[in-house]
Design an enzyme around this catalytic site. Structure first.
Site, PDB file in Angstrom:
ATOM      1  N   GLY A   1       0.808  -1.288   0.097  1.00 51.74           N
ATOM      2  CA  GLY A   1      -0.120  -0.005   0.126  1.00 51.74           C
ATOM      3  C   GLY A   1       0.748   1.334   0.216  1.00 51.74           C
ATOM      4  O   GLY A   1       0.414   2.150   0.669  1.00 51.74           O
ATOM      5  N   SER A   2       1.745   1.331  -1.012  1.00 47.75           N
ATOM      6  CA  SER A   2       2.757   2.387  -0.681  1.00 47.75           C
ATOM      7  C   SER A   2       2.606   3.410  -2.018  1.00 47.75           C
ATOM      8  O   SER A   2       3.481   4.190  -2.548  1.00 47.75           O
ATOM      9  CB  SER A   2       4.102   1.943  -0.717  1.00 47.75           C
ATOM     10  OG  SER A   2       4.419   0.915  -1.699  1.00 47.75           O
ATOM     11  N   THR A   3       1.502   3.330  -2.659  1.00 48.81           N
ATOM     12  CA  THR A   3       1.186   4.352  -3.742  1.00 48.81           C
ATOM     13  C   THR A   3       0.951   5.732  -3.244  1.00 48.81           C
ATOM     14  O   THR A   3       1.078   6.752  -4.122  1.00 48.81           O
ATOM     15  CB  THR A   3       0.293   3.744  -4.741  1.00 48.81           C
ATOM     16  OG1 THR A   3      -0.947   3.492  -3.897  1.00 48.81           O
ATOM     17  CG2 THR A   3       0.349   2.536  -5.405  1.00 48.81           C
ATOM     18  N   ARG A   4       0.608   5.801  -2.007  1.00 54.02           N
ATOM     19  CA  ARG A   4      -0.010   7.149  -1.508  1.00 54.02           C
ATOM     20  C   ARG A   4       0.114   6.974   0.107  1.00 54.02           C
ATOM     21  O   ARG A   4       0.442   5.881   0.734  1.00 54.02           O
ATOM     22  CB  ARG A   4      -1.299   7.583  -1.813  1.00 54.02           C
ATOM     23  CG  ARG A   4      -2.305   6.281  -1.442  1.00 54.02           C
ATOM     24  CD  ARG A   4      -3.710   6.947  -1.848  1.00 54.02           C
ATOM     25  NE  ARG A   4      -4.841   6.249  -1.194  1.00 54.02           N
ATOM     26  CZ  ARG A   4      -5.787   5.920  -1.698  1.00 54.02           C
ATOM     27  NH1 ARG A   4      -6.248   5.996  -2.918  1.00 54.02           N
ATOM     28  NH2 ARG A   4      -6.885   5.354  -0.729  1.00 54.02           N
TER      29      ARG A   4
ATOM     30  N   ASN B   1       1.461  -2.331   5.338  1.00 49.32           N
ATOM     31  CA  ASN B   1       0.717  -1.153   5.614  1.00 49.32           C
ATOM     32  C   ASN B   1      -0.656  -1.158   4.780  1.00 49.32           C
ATOM     33  O   ASN B   1      -1.582  -0.096   5.093  1.00 49.32           O
ATOM     34  CB  ASN B   1       1.745  -0.076   5.149  1.00 49.32           C
ATOM     35  CG  ASN B   1       0.901   1.390   4.953  1.00 49.32           C
ATOM     36  OD1 ASN B   1       0.946   2.125   5.714  1.00 49.32           O
ATOM     37  ND2 ASN B   1       0.496   1.757   3.586  1.00 49.32           N
TER      38      ASN B   1
ATOM     39  N   SER C   1      -3.673   0.415  14.325  1.00 48.88           N
ATOM     40  CA  SER C   1      -4.316   1.593  14.457  1.00 48.88           C
ATOM     41  C   SER C   1      -4.514   1.692  15.807  1.00 48.88           C
ATOM     42  O   SER C   1      -4.712   0.719  16.738  1.00 48.88           O
ATOM     43  CB  SER C   1      -5.735   1.405  13.548  1.00 48.88           C
ATOM     44  OG  SER C   1      -6.280   2.439  13.986  1.00 48.88           O
TER      45      SER C   1
ATOM     46  N   TYR D   1     -13.226  -2.429  10.822  1.00 42.56           N
ATOM     47  CA  TYR D   1     -11.847  -2.063  10.922  1.00 42.56           C
ATOM     48  C   TYR D   1     -11.119  -2.281  12.117  1.00 42.56           C
ATOM     49  O   TYR D   1      -9.952  -2.828  12.249  1.00 42.56           O
ATOM     50  CB  TYR D   1     -11.971  -0.719  10.515  1.00 42.56           C
ATOM     51  CG  TYR D   1     -10.706   0.252  10.504  1.00 42.56           C
ATOM     52  CD1 TYR D   1      -9.881   0.315   9.364  1.00 42.56           C
ATOM     53  CD2 TYR D   1     -10.037   1.128  11.556  1.00 42.56           C
ATOM     54  CE1 TYR D   1      -8.873   0.850   9.215  1.00 42.56           C
ATOM     55  CE2 TYR D   1      -9.087   1.774  11.663  1.00 42.56           C
ATOM     56  CZ  TYR D   1      -8.105   1.614  10.222  1.00 42.56           C
ATOM     57  OH  TYR D   1      -7.063   2.416  10.238  1.00 42.56           O
TER      58      TYR D   1
ATOM     59  N   LYS E   1      -7.940  -4.467  12.812  1.00 42.40           N
ATOM     60  CA  LYS E   1      -6.493  -4.259  13.403  1.00 42.40           C
ATOM     61  C   LYS E   1      -6.225  -4.845  14.566  1.00 42.40           C
ATOM     62  O   LYS E   1      -4.981  -4.827  14.953  1.00 42.40           O
ATOM     63  CB  LYS E   1      -6.541  -2.477  13.531  1.00 42.40           C
ATOM     64  CG  LYS E   1      -6.778  -1.633  11.957  1.00 42.40           C
ATOM     65  CD  LYS E   1      -5.811  -2.030  11.165  1.00 42.40           C
ATOM     66  CE  LYS E   1      -5.455  -1.171   9.912  1.00 42.40           C
ATOM     67  NZ  LYS E   1      -4.468  -1.093   9.033  1.00 42.40           N
TER      68      LYS E   1
HETATM   69  P1  NAD Z   1      -4.689   5.414   1.999  1.00 42.55           P
HETATM   70  O1  NAD Z   1      -6.062   4.970   1.730  1.00 42.55           O
HETATM   71  O2  NAD Z   1      -4.239   6.845   1.563  1.00 42.55           O
HETATM   72  O3  NAD Z   1      -3.625   4.472   1.332  1.00 42.55           O
HETATM   73  C1  NAD Z   1      -3.867   3.097   1.408  1.00 42.55           C
HETATM   74  C2  NAD Z   1      -3.036   2.303   0.472  1.00 42.55           C
HETATM   75  O4  NAD Z   1      -3.453   0.955   0.623  1.00 42.55           O
HETATM   76  C3  NAD Z   1      -3.120   2.630  -0.859  1.00 42.55           C
HETATM   77  O5  NAD Z   1      -1.729   2.651  -1.361  1.00 42.55           O
HETATM   78  C4  NAD Z   1      -3.840   1.515  -1.461  1.00 42.55           C
HETATM   79  O6  NAD Z   1      -3.377   1.296  -2.803  1.00 42.55           O
HETATM   80  C5  NAD Z   1      -3.596   0.291  -0.563  1.00 42.55           C
HETATM   81  N1  NAD Z   1      -4.727  -0.537  -0.767  1.00 42.55           N
HETATM   82  C6  NAD Z   1      -6.066  -0.517  -0.001  1.00 42.55           C
HETATM   83  N2  NAD Z   1      -6.716  -1.506  -0.449  1.00 42.55           N
HETATM   84  C7  NAD Z   1      -5.721  -2.339  -1.244  1.00 42.55           C
HETATM   85  C8  NAD Z   1      -6.070  -3.773  -1.637  1.00 42.55           C
HETATM   86  N3  NAD Z   1      -7.339  -4.181  -1.881  1.00 42.55           N
HETATM   87  N4  NAD Z   1      -5.006  -4.308  -2.467  1.00 42.55           N
HETATM   88  C9  NAD Z   1      -3.934  -3.562  -2.673  1.00 42.55           C
HETATM   89  N5  NAD Z   1      -3.617  -2.417  -1.826  1.00 42.55           N
HETATM   90  C10 NAD Z   1      -4.581  -1.730  -1.118  1.00 42.55           C
HETATM   91  O7  NAD Z   1      -4.246   5.020   3.625  1.00 42.55           O
HETATM   92  P2  NAD Z   1      -3.274   5.622   4.639  1.00 42.55           P
HETATM   93  O8  NAD Z   1      -4.014   6.742   5.545  1.00 42.55           O
HETATM   94  O9  NAD Z   1      -2.288   5.839   4.069  1.00 42.55           O
HETATM   95  O10 NAD Z   1      -3.309   4.448   5.557  1.00 42.55           O
HETATM   96  C11 NAD Z   1      -2.233   3.513   5.573  1.00 42.55           C
HETATM   97  C12 NAD Z   1      -2.360   2.345   6.585  1.00 42.55           C
HETATM   98  O11 NAD Z   1      -2.507   2.861   7.840  1.00 42.55           O
HETATM   99  C13 NAD Z   1      -3.551   1.556   6.758  1.00 42.55           C
HETATM  100  O12 NAD Z   1      -3.460   0.443   7.079  1.00 42.55           O
HETATM  101  C14 NAD Z   1      -4.356   2.494   7.650  1.00 42.55           C
HETATM  102  O13 NAD Z   1      -5.376   1.450   8.296  1.00 42.55           O
HETATM  103  C15 NAD Z   1      -3.465   2.714   8.791  1.00 42.55           C
HETATM  104  N6  NAD Z   1      -3.949   3.992   9.564  1.00 42.55           N
HETATM  105  C16 NAD Z   1      -4.216   4.997   8.874  1.00 42.55           C
HETATM  106  C17 NAD Z   1      -4.734   5.910   9.797  1.00 42.55           C
HETATM  107  C18 NAD Z   1      -4.910   7.516   9.298  1.00 42.55           C
HETATM  108  O14 NAD Z   1      -5.354   8.114  10.064  1.00 42.55           O
HETATM  109  N7  NAD Z   1      -4.899   7.749   8.095  1.00 42.55           N
HETATM  110  C19 NAD Z   1      -4.866   5.926  11.106  1.00 42.55           C
HETATM  111  C20 NAD Z   1      -4.407   4.517  11.687  1.00 42.55           C
HETATM  112  C21 NAD Z   1      -4.145   3.582  10.994  1.00 42.55           C
END
Ligand code: NAD
Length: 246
Positions: free
Chosen positions: A13-16, A90, A142, A156, A160
């Protein structure tokens, strides 16, 4: 601060968002990084952006809504680099979903990406790392793992909580092979995932440090947990939440 040249890390999940910040931080420290996401186009785009900085990136797309794909993703990265020094689980999805509106399909979809794909990727990485006698895994959990799913659904939060649990089980089993496994529980981070929350909700979240985290602030901790500076830390969950849990 860290020299990770000649090392290779796969970040799911590292595209963004957070994953992309982790990939960037590891690449800046000299590592080869595996960029993963759902679609080949977005993965290529993220690789191109990072490659502009002169860093080596390996594209490994794969849709984790089919968890077994995670095994192919790890193998493809290892085949391309001949190394796997670390895996960062991630990739994740989350939506504000009421318990009343929960269906088994929605529940399973969240579990596939957030927990089952992470388990499969970890198993595959563990097999490779055991042979080498070293390696690190960091799971991005999380705050919701440790209490109610307040802003995201129960699906969710439960997924987690499971991720924290497998962090500890694998850390316990893998320690004697020189492999460390830890988790990070972020609070609220400025990414696409949280951008969809209503402004009113965001304002009502009483974060003691008064702001959401930047993705880079999670990445800094991942670097530490993958470095030798944390050589005696395993099976732990690091809360990075501006004091929110407190
Ligand atoms: P985001 O939505 O910006 O990025 C999610 C990434 O996961 C993307 O690169 C996407 O391509 C990939 N992804 C999602 N579904 C996928 C699938 N089915 N197959 C392959 N790749 C998939 O999210 P983020 O906010 O950067 O979150 C990253 C991690 O951190 C997640 O696990 C999220 O639960 C966790 N997290 C985020 C927050 C927050 O506040 N943003 C808080 C706690 C935990």
């Amino acid at each position: 601060m860290y020299d990770l040249s000649n090392k290779a890390f796969l970040i799911t999940g590292s595209t963004r968002g957070i994953g992309n910040a982790i990939a960037r931080a590891l690449a800046m420290a000299g590592a080869t990084v595996g960029i993963h996401g759902r679609t080949p186009e977005k993965v290529k785009m993220a690789c191109d952006q990072l490659s502009e900085t002169g860093k080596r990136t390996v594209p490994v797309p794969g849709d984790f809504s089919e968890p077994e794909v995670a095994a192919d993703t790890v193998r493809a990265f290892y085949k391309a680099t001949g190394r796997l020094d670390g895996l960062i689980n991630n990739a994740g999805i989350g939506k504000a979903l009421s318990f009343r509106g929960m269906t088994l399909n929605k529940w399973r979809n969240t579990f596939s990406t957030n927990l089952e794909a992470a388990m499969i990727a970890s198993r595959e990485a563990y097999v490779i790392m055991r042979e080498k006698g070293c390696g690190g895994i960091v799971n991005i959990a999380s705050l919701a793992a440790h209490g109610p799913g307040k802003w995201m659904g129960a699906d969710y939060a439960a997924s987690k909580a499971g991720l924290v649990s497998i962090t500890q089980s694998l850390a316990f089993e893998a320690a004697k092979f020189g492999i460390r496994v830890n988790a990070i529980s972020p609070g609220m981070v400025e990414t696409d995932m949280t951008s969809m929350l209503p402004e009113e909700t965001k304002k009502s979240i009483n974060i003691p440090l008064g702001r959401f985290a930047k993705p880079g602030e999670i990445a800094d901790a991942v670097l530490f947990l993958l470095s030798d500076d944390s050589a005696y830390i395993t099976g732990q969950v690091l809360h990075i939440d501006g004091g929110l849990w407190m």
